[in-house]
Design a protein around this motif. Structure first.
Motif, PDB file in Angstrom:
ATOM      1  N   THR A 158    -110.506 -50.320 -33.880  1.00 36.29           N
ATOM      2  CA  THR A 158    -111.104 -50.284 -32.544  1.00 36.29           C
ATOM      3  C   THR A 158    -110.844 -48.946 -31.843  1.00 36.29           C
ATOM      4  O   THR A 158    -110.974 -48.858 -30.630  1.00 36.29           O
ATOM      5  N   ARG A 159    -110.482 -47.933 -32.608  1.00 37.98           N
ATOM      6  CA  ARG A 159    -110.210 -46.618 -32.030  1.00 37.98           C
ATOM      7  C   ARG A 159    -111.524 -45.953 -31.620  1.00 37.98           C
ATOM      8  O   ARG A 159    -112.521 -46.058 -32.315  1.00 37.98           O
ATOM      9  N   PHE A 201    -103.924 -55.002 -26.504  1.00 36.31           N
ATOM     10  CA  PHE A 201    -104.130 -53.601 -26.852  1.00 36.31           C
ATOM     11  C   PHE A 201    -105.505 -53.149 -26.383  1.00 36.31           C
ATOM     12  O   PHE A 201    -106.417 -53.954 -26.228  1.00 36.31           O
ATOM     13  N   GLU A 202    -105.623 -51.854 -26.146  1.00 40.36           N
ATOM     14  CA  GLU A 202    -106.898 -51.280 -25.737  1.00 40.36           C
ATOM     15  C   GLU A 202    -107.689 -50.914 -26.977  1.00 40.36           C
ATOM     16  O   GLU A 202    -107.132 -50.417 -27.954  1.00 40.36           O
ATOM     17  N   GLY A 203    -108.989 -51.167 -26.927  1.00 38.44           N
ATOM     18  CA  GLY A 203    -109.828 -50.802 -28.058  1.00 38.44           C
ATOM     19  C   GLY A 203    -111.265 -50.564 -27.632  1.00 38.44           C
ATOM     20  O   GLY A 203    -111.659 -50.893 -26.510  1.00 38.44           O
ATOM     21  N   ARG A 213    -115.283 -50.105 -23.937  1.00 39.90           N
ATOM     22  CA  ARG A 213    -113.850 -50.364 -23.974  1.00 39.90           C
ATOM     23  C   ARG A 213    -113.531 -51.797 -23.564  1.00 39.90           C
ATOM     24  O   ARG A 213    -114.199 -52.367 -22.717  1.00 39.90           O
ATOM     25  N   LYS A 259     -97.145 -57.057 -32.950  1.00 44.03           N
ATOM     26  CA  LYS A 259     -97.451 -55.751 -32.364  1.00 44.03           C
ATOM     27  C   LYS A 259     -97.517 -54.663 -33.435  1.00 44.03           C
ATOM     28  O   LYS A 259     -98.378 -53.785 -33.385  1.00 44.03           O
ATOM     29  N   ILE A 269    -100.799 -55.130 -35.290  1.00 41.68           N
ATOM     30  CA  ILE A 269    -101.906 -54.655 -34.451  1.00 41.68           C
ATOM     31  C   ILE A 269    -102.009 -53.140 -34.572  1.00 41.68           C
ATOM     32  O   ILE A 269    -103.095 -52.594 -34.749  1.00 41.68           O
ATOM     33  N   GLY A 270    -100.878 -52.468 -34.484  1.00 40.20           N
ATOM     34  CA  GLY A 270    -100.880 -51.012 -34.581  1.00 40.20           C
ATOM     35  C   GLY A 270    -101.373 -50.503 -35.926  1.00 40.20           C
ATOM     36  O   GLY A 270    -102.084 -49.497 -36.003  1.00 40.20           O
ATOM     37  N   GLU A 275    -105.732 -51.597 -34.228  1.00 40.13           N
ATOM     38  CA  GLU A 275    -106.011 -50.408 -33.441  1.00 40.13           C
ATOM     39  C   GLU A 275    -106.897 -49.418 -34.202  1.00 40.13           C
ATOM     40  O   GLU A 275    -107.837 -48.876 -33.612  1.00 40.13           O
ATOM     41  N   GLN A 300    -117.720 -48.136 -34.350  1.00 41.40           N
ATOM     42  CA  GLN A 300    -116.805 -49.238 -34.592  1.00 41.40           C
ATOM     43  C   GLN A 300    -117.512 -50.511 -34.144  1.00 41.40           C
ATOM     44  O   GLN A 300    -117.944 -50.598 -33.002  1.00 41.40           O
TER      45      GLN A 300
END
Length: 140
Positions: free
Chosen positions: A85-86, A25-27, A46, A74, A77-78, A82, A94
């Protein structure tokens, strides 16, 4: 398809079996207290976080199905990682480390799926640096 039969004689008594799944995931995060040598880490930046979750199983026949486990990871994580790390404004920082993310993911997984024996969670930044947090499992 032939089913493999594992006999007690062919399996050493002191073995354990771990399965794993991966996700990404992107964070965004930063480290406000970073030493001067790596002061650039103080700025919000990022990453593509890679996650690997290890689960102990007691049988060699899909006690926990990989794809179901991956779906649970998953979802967790969501729900948990996430938001940690938004990307946020410069007023709000963060600063979750890979170690913190690993602990948070395990806590969420075990809370939602108490039947899982999660023995390790690896979180890395862009496949370069990261942390593996492991938990000892009592003997059965």
């Amino acid at each position: 398809m032939r089913k493999m039969v594992v006999s007690e004689r062919s399996t050493p008594m002191n073995t354990s079996t771990l399965i794993f799944v991966t996700a990404q995931f992107e964070g965004w995060h930063c480290w406000p207290e970073a030493p001067e040598q790596v002061s650039y880490l103080r700025q919000l930046h990022r990453h593509l976080f890679n996650v690997k979750v290890f689960v102990k199983v007691g049988t060699p026949d899909r006690e926990v199905e990989f794809h179901i486990l991956k779906g649970w990871v998953k979802e967790c994580i969501g729900r948990r990682l996430e938001p940690m790390t938004r990307r946020v404004s410069h007023d709000v920082v963060q600063s979750a480390s890979c170690e913190m993310l690993a602990h948070a993911l395990r806590a969420q997984l075990v809370a939602e799926h108490p039947q899982l024996v999660v023995t390790g969670v690896l979180v890395d930044e862009d496949g370069e640096c990261g942390a593996l947090v492991s938990w000892e499992v009592p003997n059965e």
